[in-house]
Design an enzyme around this catalytic site. Structure first.
Site, PDB file in Angstrom:
ATOM      1  CB  CYS B 131      -0.863   0.049   1.252  1.00 24.88           C
ATOM      2  SG  CYS B 131      -1.808  -1.426   1.500  1.00 24.88           S
ATOM      3  CB  THR B 267      -6.033 -14.765 -11.175  1.00 20.56           C
ATOM      4  OG1 THR B 267      -5.510 -13.544 -10.629  1.00 20.56           O
ATOM      5  CG2 THR B 267      -6.730 -14.459 -12.471  1.00 20.56           C
TER       6      THR B 267
HETATM    7  C1  LIG Z   1      -9.099  -8.542  -8.188  1.00 23.16           C
HETATM    8  C2  LIG Z   1      -7.916  -8.686  -7.271  1.00 23.16           C
HETATM    9  C3  LIG Z   1      -7.952  -8.099  -5.997  1.00 23.16           C
HETATM   10  C4  LIG Z   1      -6.858  -8.226  -5.133  1.00 23.16           C
HETATM   11  N1  LIG Z   1      -6.922  -7.674  -3.877  1.00 23.16           N
HETATM   12  C5  LIG Z   1      -5.884  -7.845  -2.999  1.00 23.16           C
HETATM   13  C6  LIG Z   1      -5.945  -7.351  -1.665  1.00 23.16           C
HETATM   14  O1  LIG Z   1      -6.959  -6.771  -1.231  1.00 23.16           O
HETATM   15  N2  LIG Z   1      -4.870  -7.514  -0.844  1.00 23.16           N
HETATM   16  C7  LIG Z   1      -3.746  -8.175  -1.278  1.00 23.16           C
HETATM   17  O2  LIG Z   1      -2.791  -8.325  -0.508  1.00 23.16           O
HETATM   18  N3  LIG Z   1      -3.670  -8.675  -2.532  1.00 23.16           N
HETATM   19  C8  LIG Z   1      -4.708  -8.529  -3.392  1.00 23.16           C
HETATM   20  N4  LIG Z   1      -4.619  -9.054  -4.674  1.00 23.16           N
HETATM   21  C9  LIG Z   1      -3.415  -9.783  -5.083  1.00 23.16           C
HETATM   22  C10 LIG Z   1      -3.597 -11.301  -4.953  1.00 23.16           C
HETATM   23  O3  LIG Z   1      -3.871 -11.669  -3.614  1.00 23.16           O
HETATM   24  C11 LIG Z   1      -2.354 -12.052  -5.450  1.00 23.16           C
HETATM   25  O4  LIG Z   1      -1.229 -11.614  -4.708  1.00 23.16           O
HETATM   26  C12 LIG Z   1      -2.068 -11.822  -6.919  1.00 23.16           C
HETATM   27  O5  LIG Z   1      -3.259 -11.767  -7.652  1.00 23.16           O
HETATM   28  C13 LIG Z   1      -1.159 -12.893  -7.534  1.00 23.16           C
HETATM   29  O6  LIG Z   1      -1.722 -14.177  -7.445  1.00 23.16           O
HETATM   30  P1  LIG Z   1      -2.583 -14.857  -8.641  1.00 23.16           P
HETATM   31  O7  LIG Z   1      -1.796 -14.691  -9.895  1.00 23.16           O
HETATM   32  O8  LIG Z   1      -2.759 -16.284  -8.215  1.00 23.16           O
HETATM   33  O9  LIG Z   1      -3.877 -14.118  -8.686  1.00 23.16           O
HETATM   34  C14 LIG Z   1      -5.711  -8.940  -5.548  1.00 23.16           C
HETATM   35  C15 LIG Z   1      -5.688  -9.528  -6.832  1.00 23.16           C
HETATM   36  C16 LIG Z   1      -6.777  -9.427  -7.685  1.00 23.16           C
HETATM   37  C17 LIG Z   1      -6.714 -10.085  -9.041  1.00 23.16           C
END
Ligand SMILES: Cc1cc2nc3c(=O)[nH]c(=O)nc-3n(C[C@H](O)[C@H](O)[C@H](O)COP(=O)(O)O)c2cc1C
Ligand SMILES: Cc1cc2nc3c(=O)[nH]c(=O)nc-3n(C[C@H](O)[C@H](O)[C@H](O)COP(=O)(O)OP(=O)(O)OC[C@H]3O[C@@H](n4cnc5c(N)ncnc54)[C@H](O)[C@@H]3O)c2cc1C
Ligand code: FES
Lengths: 259, 302
Positions: B131, B267
């Site tokens: 953040c 995702t």
């Molecule tokens: C729509 C969306 C919202 C997310 N919101 C957060 C969040 O609130 N806090 C956080 O630490 N990461 C957040 N992330 C990041 C995911 O937790 C993760 O670190 C990132 O998407 C990579 O993993 P993935 O490729 O399996 O999605 C968000 C990701 C997506 C796609």
């Protein structure tokens, strides 16, 4: 009305003009989930990894006698093309039913106006049939850019009085839905207008309803990732702040929107 | 049968290594029509802040090759709403529930953590240090060693139980940041958060996202994530939780072999709502086929 994830077989596919495609589907399990509401949508995984995310598509019609649903899809990109390219007999991976639906409770004999623009007519067919079953008078204004896009006009005829408008005057009344004299006449007796179509069209319809003091519901098509209320990508600004279109919509009373 | 349970230390034991990534799994409830939440090692709920946040304007997402960009911007109803309305609905589940904590100041982070410490069934929080630090001109805490250790130290004082710290990949040396948060008191480290990206709609001549740039996730980021998990696992002593583009059991095993003790599915939940269970079952099948009795046999073998 639990959400389910299942395969649906394409029982019939009709390629229509202007890149529209009508799909009839039956669940591999044989049974449709109960209580699907007009205005709800499905999330389809495009075959062959054509896209990563699912694509939201409205439920066009539901037939519980044969356990079939139909979808009206316009080819606009990789996902919709891959879905529409599948031949009959193949299966689609679908999550449904999603979102809320259009209001259905009106006094018997009331008049409801449906306004659809282009592929936005998709969710209105099931609504038209449900309203007619309940003894509600349905009047429909079906707008398109050109006659080629009026692909499902015949399907509406059993359920409603139909007014057609085209931007290029190739069929029906020339101009936009809100320009039509018929639409303005219909407004005088309407309990509600229910509308789905391109953004500018829905805004114009909403403005006309406000001006005439007629209640109005619109179905929004915000970009979605999950369709389940988990990602918060699909939000619309409302009087209560940002809300998810996939769970609190896609149908909104215009009083809730900041339009 | 392969032994899948994992002890991440300081009171956090998972029945299996499969967690969900914050922001991709709502509050768990959104997925209960599709999976039995109690089969998961645990789930991590949406980023929570001290006060409610509206998030960024629409449009907030765009699909990109094998991935997606998002700019949700931490929309949430605030920690008190979570405590009063959401926690009571999910607290009884027989699985670990982690709360992902975000903030705009060190005090915000610490106060949010302190309020959550009153919830008996929350055994761990995950600190999102990606953040923006408002005092430092909006640069993310997690992009400097000083910023990262400042926020972790402050939360360490306010939060007595397991503290997982989630790293941003948008840094020059992930290893240095990992060592800094370990030094400041993290009990485990998760990575990666989203990679900063951008996509342009050339027809309309404008960016797809209202914020212009956003966070990239999905299979496209997986090789970057595996590399970073490997670098961090080699450098720190605390357990590492790997994520970024995991869709299958094989993807999860890449992270485990690179040194991860547990993994998160993000995702992929949007693609297939049963992804978490699929990943879990595919890990089990792999282990059975290869005669692996415990994940310890393959963890960090690279
Ligand atoms: C729509 C969306 C919202 C997310 N919101 C957060 C969040 O609130 N806090 C956080 O630490 N990461 C957040 N992330 C990041 C995911 O937790 C993760 O670190 C990132 O998407 C990579 O993993 P993935 O490729 O399996 O999605 C968000 C990701 C997506 C796609
Ligand atoms: C609740 C809901 C119901 C819908 N119902 C139908 C329907 O019944 N029939 C139908 O044909 N389409 C419907 N849509 C629109 C449909 O989802 C998009 O056309 C589709 O996602 C485009 O995917 P693509 O991969 O083919 O195109 P992409 O390559 O992803 O996009 C091509 C073009 O379509 C636009 N687009 C992409 N996603 C959307 C979207 N979600 N909404 C509007 N435009 C979009 C893009 O901006 C781009 O210009 C609906 C959308 C929503 C949210
Ligand atoms: S599309 Fe994910 S919350 Fe609506």
């Amino acid at each position: 009305m639990a959400k389910v994830h299942q395969n649906f077989t394409i029982t019939q596919k009709c390629e229509l003009s202007a890149g529209y495609c009508l799909l009839h589907l039956k669940p591999a399990s044989g049974k449709l989930p109960e209580g699907i509401l007009p205005g709800q949508f499905v999330e389809i995984l495009a075959p062959d990894n054509a896209t990563m995310l699912r694509r939201p598509i409205s439920i066009h019609f539901v037939d519980y006698n044969t356990d079939r649903i139909s979808l009206l899809i316009r080819r606009v990109g990789n996902g919709t093309n891959a879905i529409c390219d599948l031949p009959e007999g193949e299966a689609l991976d679908i999550v449904l039913p999603l979102g809320n639906g259009f209001s259905e409770d009106f006094e018997a004999g009331a008049t409801v106006i449906l306004v659809g623009g282009g592929v936005g007519v998709a969710p209105l067919l099931y609504q038209a049939s449900k309203l007619k079953d309940k003894g509600i008078r349905v009047k429909m204004v079906y707008g398109a850019r050109t006659v080629d896009e009026l692909v499902v006009a015949e399907a509406f005829k059993p359920y409603c009085e139909l007014e057609i408008t085209t931007d290029d005057a190739s069929a029906g009344t020339p101009g936009r839905v809100t320009d039509s004299v018929c639409f303005r006449e219909y407004l005088k007796e309407a309990a509600m207008v229910q509308c789905c179509g391109p953004g500018p069209m829905m805004k114009a319809v909403a403005a006309a309803c406000k001006a005439h003091g007629v209640a109005c519901e619109v179905s929004l098509e915000n970009m979605m990732a999950c369709g389940l209320g988990a990602c918060l990508c699909c939000v619309e600004k409302t009087v209560k702040g940002n809300v998810c279109v996939c769970t609190e919509g896609p149908v909104f009373n215009i009083e809730k929107l900041t339009w | 049968m392969v032994k899948l349970n994992v002890n991440l230390g300081k009171g956090l034991t998972l029945k299996n290594p499969v967690l969900t990534a914050s922001g991709t799994f709502g509050f768990g409830e959104e997925y209960s029509p599709f999976i039995d939440l109690e089969r998961l090692g645990g789930f991590i709920v949406k980023g929570t802040t001290l006060e409610a946040r509206e998030g960024n304007p629409y449009p907030r997402m765009a699909e990109t090759p094998s991935g997606m960009l998002n700019a949700v911007g931490l929309q949430n109803k605030g920690v008190d709403y979570f405590i009063e309305h959401i926690y009571p609905r999910i607290a009884g589940l027989d699985t670990e529930i982690l709360v992902n904590v975000s903030g705009k100041s060190v005090e915000d982070y610490a106060e949010t953590a302190r309020r959550l410490s009153l919830l008996e069934n929350i055994h761990a929080i995950e600190l999102n240090i990606s953040c923006p630090n408002v005092k430092q001109g909006g640069m993310a805490y997690g992009t400097t060693c000083d910023g990262a250790s400042e926020v972790v130290s402050a939360v360490r004082q306010a939060w007595p139980r397991h503290l997982m710290v989630k790293l941003s990949p948008n840094v020059t040396s992930i290893k240095d940041i990992a060592l800094a948060v370990e030094g400041a008191g993290a009990d485990s480290i998760s990575l990666i958060n989203t990679l900063l990206g951008m996509a342009v709609d050339v027809e309309r001549r404008r960016p797809y996202l209202s914020t212009i740039t956003g966070g990239l996730s999905g299979p496209a980021v997986r090789p970057v994530a595996v590399r970073m998990v490997w670098q961090v696992a080699k450098a720190v002593k605390v357990p590492v939780v790997g994520l970024g583009g995991i869709v299958s059991g094989r993807d999860a095993l890449e992270f485990i072999m690179a040194g991860a003790s547990a993994i998160q599915v993000g995702t992929a939940n949007f693609i297939n709502p049963e992804s978490t269970i699929k990943v879990l079952e595919e890990i089990e099948e792999f282990c059975e086929r290869q005669g692996i009795k415990s994940l310890d046999e393959i963890r960090g073998i690279i």
